[in-house]
Design a protein around this motif. Structure first.
Motif, PDB file in Angstrom:
ATOM      1  N   ASP A 232      53.172   7.783  58.499  1.00  0.00           N
ATOM      2  CA  ASP A 232      52.088   8.583  59.055  1.00  0.00           C
ATOM      3  C   ASP A 232      51.249   9.221  57.962  1.00  0.00           C
ATOM      4  OD1 ASP A 232      52.872   7.928  61.579  1.00  0.00           O
ATOM      5  OD2 ASP A 232      53.904   9.819  61.991  1.00  0.00           O
ATOM      6  N   ALA A 233      51.867   9.474  56.806  1.00  0.00           N
ATOM      7  CA  ALA A 233      51.146  10.080  55.688  1.00  0.00           C
ATOM      8  C   ALA A 233      50.430   9.044  54.834  1.00  0.00           C
ATOM      9  CB  ALA A 233      52.121  10.877  54.824  1.00  0.00           C
ATOM     10  N   GLY A 234      50.520   7.762  55.213  1.00  0.00           N
ATOM     11  CA  GLY A 234      49.829   6.710  54.471  1.00  0.00           C
ATOM     12  C   GLY A 234      50.609   6.141  53.319  1.00  0.00           C
ATOM     13  N   ALA A 235      51.916   6.421  53.259  1.00  0.00           N
ATOM     14  CA  ALA A 235      52.703   5.973  52.114  1.00  0.00           C
ATOM     15  C   ALA A 235      53.140   4.516  52.221  1.00  0.00           C
ATOM     16  CB  ALA A 235      53.938   6.861  51.962  1.00  0.00           C
ATOM     17  N   ALA A 236      53.118   3.932  53.418  1.00  0.00           N
ATOM     18  CA  ALA A 236      53.497   2.529  53.636  1.00  0.00           C
ATOM     19  C   ALA A 236      54.812   2.192  52.939  1.00  0.00           C
ATOM     20  CB  ALA A 236      52.392   1.591  53.159  1.00  0.00           C
ATOM     21  N   PRO A 237      55.902   2.858  53.299  1.00  0.00           N
ATOM     22  CA  PRO A 237      57.171   2.622  52.602  1.00  0.00           C
ATOM     23  C   PRO A 237      57.780   1.270  52.940  1.00  0.00           C
ATOM     24  CG  PRO A 237      57.535   4.045  54.482  1.00  0.00           C
ATOM     25  CD  PRO A 237      56.044   3.848  54.389  1.00  0.00           C
ATOM     26  N   THR A 238      58.514   0.732  51.979  1.00  0.00           N
ATOM     27  CA  THR A 238      59.336  -0.454  52.195  1.00  0.00           C
ATOM     28  C   THR A 238      60.791  -0.023  52.104  1.00  0.00           C
ATOM     29  OG1 THR A 238      57.676  -1.930  51.235  1.00  0.00           O
ATOM     30  CG2 THR A 238      59.937  -2.745  51.345  1.00  0.00           C
TER      31      THR A 238
ATOM     32  N   ASP B  15      68.357  -6.340  62.940  1.00  0.00           N
ATOM     33  CA  ASP B  15      68.066  -4.948  62.573  1.00  0.00           C
ATOM     34  C   ASP B  15      66.560  -4.732  62.444  1.00  0.00           C
ATOM     35  OD1 ASP B  15      70.767  -4.398  62.502  1.00  0.00           O
ATOM     36  OD2 ASP B  15      70.934  -4.656  60.329  1.00  0.00           O
ATOM     37  N   ARG B  16      65.900  -5.664  61.775  1.00  0.00           N
ATOM     38  CA  ARG B  16      64.452  -5.529  61.592  1.00  0.00           C
ATOM     39  C   ARG B  16      63.740  -5.488  62.940  1.00  0.00           C
ATOM     40  NH1 ARG B  16      65.897  -9.474  57.533  1.00  0.00           N
ATOM     41  NH2 ARG B  16      65.536  -8.637  55.438  1.00  0.00           N
ATOM     42  N   ALA B  17      64.126  -6.366  63.827  1.00  0.00           N
ATOM     43  CA  ALA B  17      63.482  -6.421  65.141  1.00  0.00           C
ATOM     44  C   ALA B  17      63.688  -5.115  65.898  1.00  0.00           C
ATOM     45  CB  ALA B  17      64.027  -7.601  65.943  1.00  0.00           C
ATOM     46  N   GLU B  18      64.878  -4.537  65.797  1.00  0.00           N
ATOM     47  CA  GLU B  18      65.154  -3.284  66.495  1.00  0.00           C
ATOM     48  C   GLU B  18      64.343  -2.131  65.907  1.00  0.00           C
ATOM     49  OE1 GLU B  18      66.819  -0.521  69.186  1.00  0.00           O
ATOM     50  OE2 GLU B  18      66.524  -2.704  69.213  1.00  0.00           O
TER      51      GLU B  18
ATOM     52  N   LEU C 224      59.674   2.236  64.211  1.00  0.00           N
ATOM     53  CA  LEU C 224      60.049   2.797  62.917  1.00  0.00           C
ATOM     54  C   LEU C 224      59.629   1.915  61.749  1.00  0.00           C
ATOM     55  CD1 LEU C 224      63.608   4.061  63.886  1.00  0.00           C
ATOM     56  CD2 LEU C 224      61.509   5.398  63.697  1.00  0.00           C
ATOM     57  N   LEU C 225      59.242   0.676  62.019  1.00  0.00           N
ATOM     58  CA  LEU C 225      58.709  -0.221  60.999  1.00  0.00           C
ATOM     59  C   LEU C 225      57.429  -0.851  61.532  1.00  0.00           C
ATOM     60  CD1 LEU C 225      61.708  -2.356  59.621  1.00  0.00           C
ATOM     61  CD2 LEU C 225      60.472  -0.543  58.429  1.00  0.00           C
ATOM     62  N   PRO C 226      56.407  -0.990  60.679  1.00  0.00           N
ATOM     63  CA  PRO C 226      55.193  -1.648  61.145  1.00  0.00           C
ATOM     64  C   PRO C 226      55.367  -3.149  61.337  1.00  0.00           C
ATOM     65  CG  PRO C 226      55.033  -1.156  58.802  1.00  0.00           C
ATOM     66  CD  PRO C 226      56.299  -0.507  59.290  1.00  0.00           C
ATOM     67  N   ALA C 227      56.291  -3.747  60.571  1.00  0.00           N
ATOM     68  CA  ALA C 227      56.527  -5.191  60.644  1.00  0.00           C
ATOM     69  C   ALA C 227      57.894  -5.483  60.051  1.00  0.00           C
ATOM     70  CB  ALA C 227      55.442  -5.957  59.871  1.00  0.00           C
TER      71      ALA C 227
END
Length: 434
Positions: A3-9, A24-27, A33-36
């Motif tokens: 939300d703060a624009g950090a785009a974390p991985t 896990d990724r799909a969930e 909680l993940l954009p992709a």
């Protein structure tokens, strides 16, 4: 952070199957909680997909001998990509020099020195492909130690490591100079190699600096309080809640003994305990022996506690120690008054803006008296509820992200030197075993 624009991985090191990681990724994506799916990376999935980074980092044969058994990591076609030493019975397994064997289609071609070498090689490869500075927010002490340990390959000096802390660093009696276990001693011995250490509370930061000096660059980055509920809560009069594991450290037995006294002043009171653990049967038996079994509900684990908070009249915390208990922040954000022992760490700092009552650590009578006051004195309950909501609003995600941003900017502008144990000039180093 997103939300703060950090785009974390998210970077994970679980050596499980790729199919499990994909689930896990799909969930995570499903929950928002993940954009992709690509925003969650796994070391072993990366090795399966393209092992060239492993081959480039591998030290050449001959591969040193090891007395440990090995676990093969294979790709989708069943070909071995690497072999991991299975180091059992050693709490410092992550610092072993036992070689990680690197394979290509012809067989073993080289090795990396233990898990530390493997983790650093992966991060180096990740940073080499990144188009921005890489700041690693490390969540596990074992991983952090492995990243900054000596040996080859040396972690790319352009990578900044911010290390979080989530627990009390001392043992009973939990004073600033109380003993520490071996894991914390080992971590403190290398903590000056992190670009920043993130404490959850000012109290713990002060106690750590009092113990080891200021050779560790540290910041306070607290947990954020959740957003307030969209619907107004409708508390059930007299309902006290606990949300924690049923383990000795949480001292649910103290809460039960205090609650038995609360019932004298508030006969309508009821205690709902959510969570599970090895002590459940013992605690149920204690409630029966205290004559309060009909007023105590053990609700087990719950996936969504929103209804619990909406119906709670008060929340009680009786732990021996914490880092910064999220449940206190959740209680404040839902306008639920907190009654807590004054323990390290978290309750005193988190309740500084109001919303709860602190009582002397271990004083069951004081815990009971404070709970009874909150349940019986409705004006007090209303005041604490309003204070808690106001306090939670100042401890939101934006405040936590601002603190994290300060730490990241400091790390980017002034990195530490990780080779060796040299602290910054004029600063004390933590002593191993202190």
């Amino acid at each position: 952070m997103a939300d703060a624009g950090a785009a974390p991985t998210l970077l994970t090191i679980d050596p499980g199957d790729a199919a499990d990681h994909d689930a896990d990724r799909a969930e995570w994506v499903r929950r928002g909680l993940l954009p992709a799916p690509s925003a969650l990376r796994n070391l072993f999935d990366d090795a399966r997909a393209d092992a060239l980074w492993l081959h480039a980092a591998a030290l050449p044969a001959p591969i040193p001998e090891s007395g440990w058994p090995y676990r093969a990591i294979t790709d989708a076609e069943g070909r071995t990509v690497l072999e991991l030493p299975v180091v059992s019975g050693d709490p410092a397994w992550h610092l072993t020099d036992a070689p990680v064997r690197i394979w290509d289609e012809s067989g073993p071609i080289g090795w990396l020195p233990g898990y530390a070498g493997l983790y650093r090689a992966w991060l180096d490869a990740f940073a080499a492909r990144a188009d921005k500075p890489v700041v690693v927010l490390c969540e596990a002490r074992q991983v952090g130690e492995a990243l900054v340990a000596g040996g080859e390959p040396v972690l790319d000096p352009g990578i900044r490591i911010l290390h979080t802390t989530h627990a009390c660093h001392v043992l009973a009696p939990f004073a600033w100079d109380s003993p520490m276990d071996a894991a914390w001693q080992r971590w403190f011995a290398v903590a000056d190699r992190f670009d920043a250490v993130l404490w959850l509370t000012p109290s713990q930061q002060r106690d750590a600096e009092r113990r080891v000096g200021r050779g560790i660059r540290s910041f306070v980055v607290p947990h954020p309080a959740p957003a307030p509920a969209r619907t107004a809560p409708v508390p059930v009069a007299g309902r006290v809640v606990m949300l924690n594991s049923l383990i000795p450290r949480k001292r649910v037995d103290h809460a039960l003994r205090a609650f038995a006294r609360v019932r004298d002043a508030a006969p309508h009171a009821e205690l709902h305990v959510y969570g599970d653990g090895a002590q459940r049967a013992e605690l149920e038996a204690l409630a029966a022996s205290l004559g309060i079994a009909e007023a105590v509900t053990f609700g087990g684990q719950i996936a969504d506690p929103s209804r619990v908070w909406a119906e709670a009249d008060a929340f009680v915390l009786a732990s021996t120690n914490e880092g910064q208990p999220l449940v206190v922040l959740e209680a404040l954000a839902h306008g639920v008054p907190v009654v807590s022992y004054d323990i390290p760490y978290g309750p005193r700092d988190t309740l500084a803006g109001g919303g709860g009552v602190l009582v002397p650590d271990g004083d069951v009578e004081a815990l009971a008296s404070a709970l009874a006051d909150v349940l019986v004195d409705r004006a007090l309950r209303s005041r604490l509820s309003a204070e808690g909501l106001a306090a939670a609003a100042t401890m939101d995600a934006a405040a936590s992200m601002s603190a994290l941003g300060d730490a990241a900017r400091a790390a980017l502008s002034d990195p530490v030197v990780r080779r060796g144990r040299q602290a910054r000039p004029g600063q004390a180093r933590p002593a191993h075993g202190s």
